[in-house]
Motif scaffolding. Structure first.
Motif, PDB file in Angstrom:
ATOM      1  N   SER A   1       0.768  -1.232   0.244  1.00  0.00           N
ATOM      2  CA  SER A   1       0.224   0.069   0.008  1.00  0.00           C
ATOM      3  C   SER A   1       1.010   1.182   0.096  1.00  0.00           C
ATOM      4  CB  SER A   1      -1.150  -0.264   1.115  1.00  0.00           C
ATOM      5  OG  SER A   1      -0.210   0.052   2.491  1.00  0.00           O
TER       6      SER A   1
ATOM      7  N   ASN B   1      -3.491  -3.798  -5.165  1.00  0.00           N
ATOM      8  CA  ASN B   1      -3.814  -2.944  -3.845  1.00  0.00           C
ATOM      9  C   ASN B   1      -5.469  -3.170  -3.803  1.00  0.00           C
ATOM     10  OD1 ASN B   1      -3.958  -1.354  -1.422  1.00  0.00           O
ATOM     11  ND2 ASN B   1      -3.994   0.585  -2.796  1.00  0.00           N
TER      12      ASN B   1
ATOM     13  N   GLY C   1      -7.410  -2.432  -0.911  1.00  0.00           N
ATOM     14  CA  GLY C   1      -8.140  -1.513  -0.217  1.00  0.00           C
ATOM     15  C   GLY C   1      -9.163  -2.241   0.687  1.00  0.00           C
ATOM     16  N   MET C   2      -8.526  -3.378   1.428  1.00  0.00           N
ATOM     17  CA  MET C   2      -9.341  -4.392   2.396  1.00  0.00           C
ATOM     18  C   MET C   2      -8.367  -4.414   3.769  1.00  0.00           C
ATOM     19  SD  MET C   2     -11.580  -7.062   0.304  1.00  0.00           S
ATOM     20  CE  MET C   2      -9.996  -7.835  -0.424  1.00  0.00           C
ATOM     21  N   ILE C   3      -9.127  -4.294   4.528  1.00  0.00           N
ATOM     22  CA  ILE C   3      -8.581  -4.810   6.086  1.00  0.00           C
ATOM     23  C   ILE C   3      -9.264  -5.745   6.591  1.00  0.00           C
ATOM     24  CG2 ILE C   3      -8.147  -3.920   8.463  1.00  0.00           C
ATOM     25  CD1 ILE C   3      -7.848  -0.945   7.201  1.00  0.00           C
TER      26      ILE C   3
ATOM     27  N   ALA D   1     -12.278   2.968   8.266  1.00  0.00           N
ATOM     28  CA  ALA D   1     -11.749   2.490   7.154  1.00  0.00           C
ATOM     29  C   ALA D   1     -12.502   3.063   5.958  1.00  0.00           C
ATOM     30  CB  ALA D   1     -12.012   0.955   7.211  1.00  0.00           C
TER      31      ALA D   1
ATOM     32  N   TYR E   1     -11.588   2.403   2.458  1.00  0.00           N
ATOM     33  CA  TYR E   1     -11.091   0.908   2.671  1.00  0.00           C
ATOM     34  C   TYR E   1     -12.551   0.160   2.878  1.00  0.00           C
ATOM     35  CZ  TYR E   1      -6.082   0.871   2.121  1.00  0.00           C
ATOM     36  OH  TYR E   1      -4.713   1.219   1.706  1.00  0.00           O
TER      37      TYR E   1
ATOM     38  N   GLU F   1      -4.626  -5.705   3.227  1.00  0.00           N
ATOM     39  CA  GLU F   1      -3.511  -4.870   3.529  1.00  0.00           C
ATOM     40  C   GLU F   1      -3.162  -5.014   4.979  1.00  0.00           C
ATOM     41  OE1 GLU F   1      -3.386  -1.523   1.035  1.00  0.00           O
ATOM     42  OE2 GLU F   1      -5.067  -2.197  -0.233  1.00  0.00           O
TER      43      GLU F   1
END
Length: 338
Positions: A16, A56, A58-60, A87, A92, A117
Motif C-alpha cells: 500500500s 492494492n 483496499g481491504m482490512i 476504514a 477501505y 493489507e
C-alpha cells in the motif's frame, strides 16, 4: 510475485505504501518515498506499469470471537463499527472473521490470500501455536494490530484499555465509601483480567490492607461456575462488604448467589465491575452497576488508524495505545453498613 510486490520487498515497505507513492499521495514519509523510488529505479520499473500491475485491495481484515450469537450491544460490534467507520473514511472496506472454534489461522490465511493489507485481531493468549502464528504473519510482511488483549512475547501494534488503573479507580471508589473488606471475582486466563487483578491487589497493598485468601475467587473463564465458591465466601459472618467483579459475564451468577443468600445490593454488599454497558442483563439490572466502561468503537477506529500510520511509515516503532475508560457511578455501590 507481482511487480508491486517486488518493489515493496526491495524497499522494505508495504504494497500500500508503494501504491501511495506511485499515485503521488502526500501521506507517505519522505524516507519511505525515497526507498520506493530507489527500488523502482533498481528494478527498472516505471510508475505506469506498476499502476497496471497494482493489486492494492483496499481491504482490512478484522478477526475476533463473536461467541455463539452476535448481540447488537457488544464490545465486538462496537469494535467493528469503529473500524468500519475509520476504514470507510479512507476508502477501505472491512473483511470480518469469527475466530470462535480456533479458526484464527484459517481466517488470516484466507484474508491474506484475498489481498487484505492489514489485520486487526482480538485474541486471547495462551492457545498453543498462537505466538508462532502471529510471528509467521509478520514475517510475511503483513501489518497486525492487536486489540484489547496483549499476547506476551509478540512485538506488534496494540490498542487496549487501561485495565490496571481502571481497577485502581474502582477500588478507590469503594475505599471512599468506607469499604475495607473487598473480594474479587474474576477470570484469570487473559491479559485483560490479569491486569484488573493486579490493580485490585495494588490498591489493597497501597492501603496496607490484606484480604483472606478466600476473598480472591479466580476462575478459568466467564463460563465457569462461580456460584458454589462464591456462596462459601459470603456465608461467613466476616464476609466482604464489597465485590469487584472484573467481567460483566460473571455478574448474573454473582447476583443469583446474592439473591439466594438474601443479600441486597448495595445495602448488604456493594459491587463494582468493568464494561457494564456491554452486559446482557435482565431489565431489573439495567443501568445498575458502578463500572469502568471502555469504548470498543474508539479502539476499533484507533486500530485502523495505526494500520494507516504503519502503511505510511513501516519503519516506525510498534505503538501500544492505552485508552482510559469512563468511570460511571450507579446504584450498585453505597456506604459500608455497620
Amino acid at each position: 510475485m507481482s511487480k508491486l510486490d517486488e518493489v515493496a520487498k526491495l524497499a522494505g515497505v508495504s504494497k500500500s505504501t508503494v501504491s501511495r507513492v506511485i499515485n503521488h499521495s502526500d501521506t507517505v514519509s519522505a524516507q519511505s518515498k525515497q526507498k520506493v523510488l530507489e527500488a523502482m529505479q533498481s528494478l527498472q520499473f516505471q510508475a505506469q506499469e506498476l499502476k497496471r500491475s497494482s493489486d492494492n485491495s483496499g481491504m482490512i481484515g478484522v478477526v475476533l470471537p463473536f461467541g455463539k450469537q452476535i448481540m447488537s450491544q457488544s464490545f465486538g460490534i462496537d469494535l467493528l463499527a469503529g473500524a468500519e467507520e475509520k476504514a470507510f473514511e479512507n476508502d477501505y472496506m472491512i473483511l470480518i472473521g469469527n475466530s470462535v472454534g480456533g479458526r484464527e489461522q484459517m481466517l488470516t490465511a484466507k484474508m491474506m490470500q484475498r489481498g487484505a493489507e492489514g489485520l486487526i485481531m482480538l485474541i486471547g493468549g495462551g492457545r498453543p501455536g498462537q505466538k508462532e502464528h502471529l510471528k509467521s504473519i509478520q514475517a510475511q510482511g503483513m501489518p497486525v494490530v492487536l486489540v484489547d488483549q496483549k499476547v506476551e512475547g509478540i512485538d506488534t501494534h496494540l490498542v487496549r484499555g487501561d485495565n490496571f488503573m481502571g481497577a485502581v479507580t474502582l477500588m478507590e471508589h469503594l475505599f471512599g465509601l468506607g469499604h475495607e473488606r473487598i473480594g474479587i471475582v474474576s477470570p484469570n486466563k487473559h491479559f485483560t483480567h490479569k491486569e484488573r487483578i493486579k490493580g485490585y491487589r495494588y490498591a489493597l497493598l497501597d492501603k496496607s490492607l490484606r484480604m483472606p485468601d478466600r476473598f480472591e475467587l479466580l476462575v478459568e473463564g466467564e463460563g465457569a461456575n462461580v456460584e458454589e465458591p462464591l456462596e462459601r465466601m459470603l456465608v461467613d459472618a466476616d464476609r466482604p462488604s464489597a465485590l469487584f467483579v472484573t467481567s460483566p459475564g460473571l455478574l448474573m451468577g454473582v447476583m443469583s448467589v446474592l439473591n439466594r443468600l438474601e443479600l441486597r445490593v448495595p445495602d448488604h454488599i456493594s459491587i463494582v465491575t468493568f464494561d457494564e454497558v456491554y452486559g446482557n442483563f435482565p431489565e431489573e439490572h439495567q443501568d445498575m452497576f458502578t463500572a469502568i466502561n471502555q469504548s470498543g468503537k474508539q479502539m476499533g477506529g484507533m486500530a485502523v488508524e495505526l494500520l494507516f500510520q504503519h502503511s505510511r511509515n513501516p519503519e516506525q516503532e510498534y505503538q501500544e495505545i492505552v485508552l482510559p475508560g469512563k468511570f460511571t457511578i450507579r446504584r450498585s455501590t453505597g456506604p459500608v453498613q455497620g
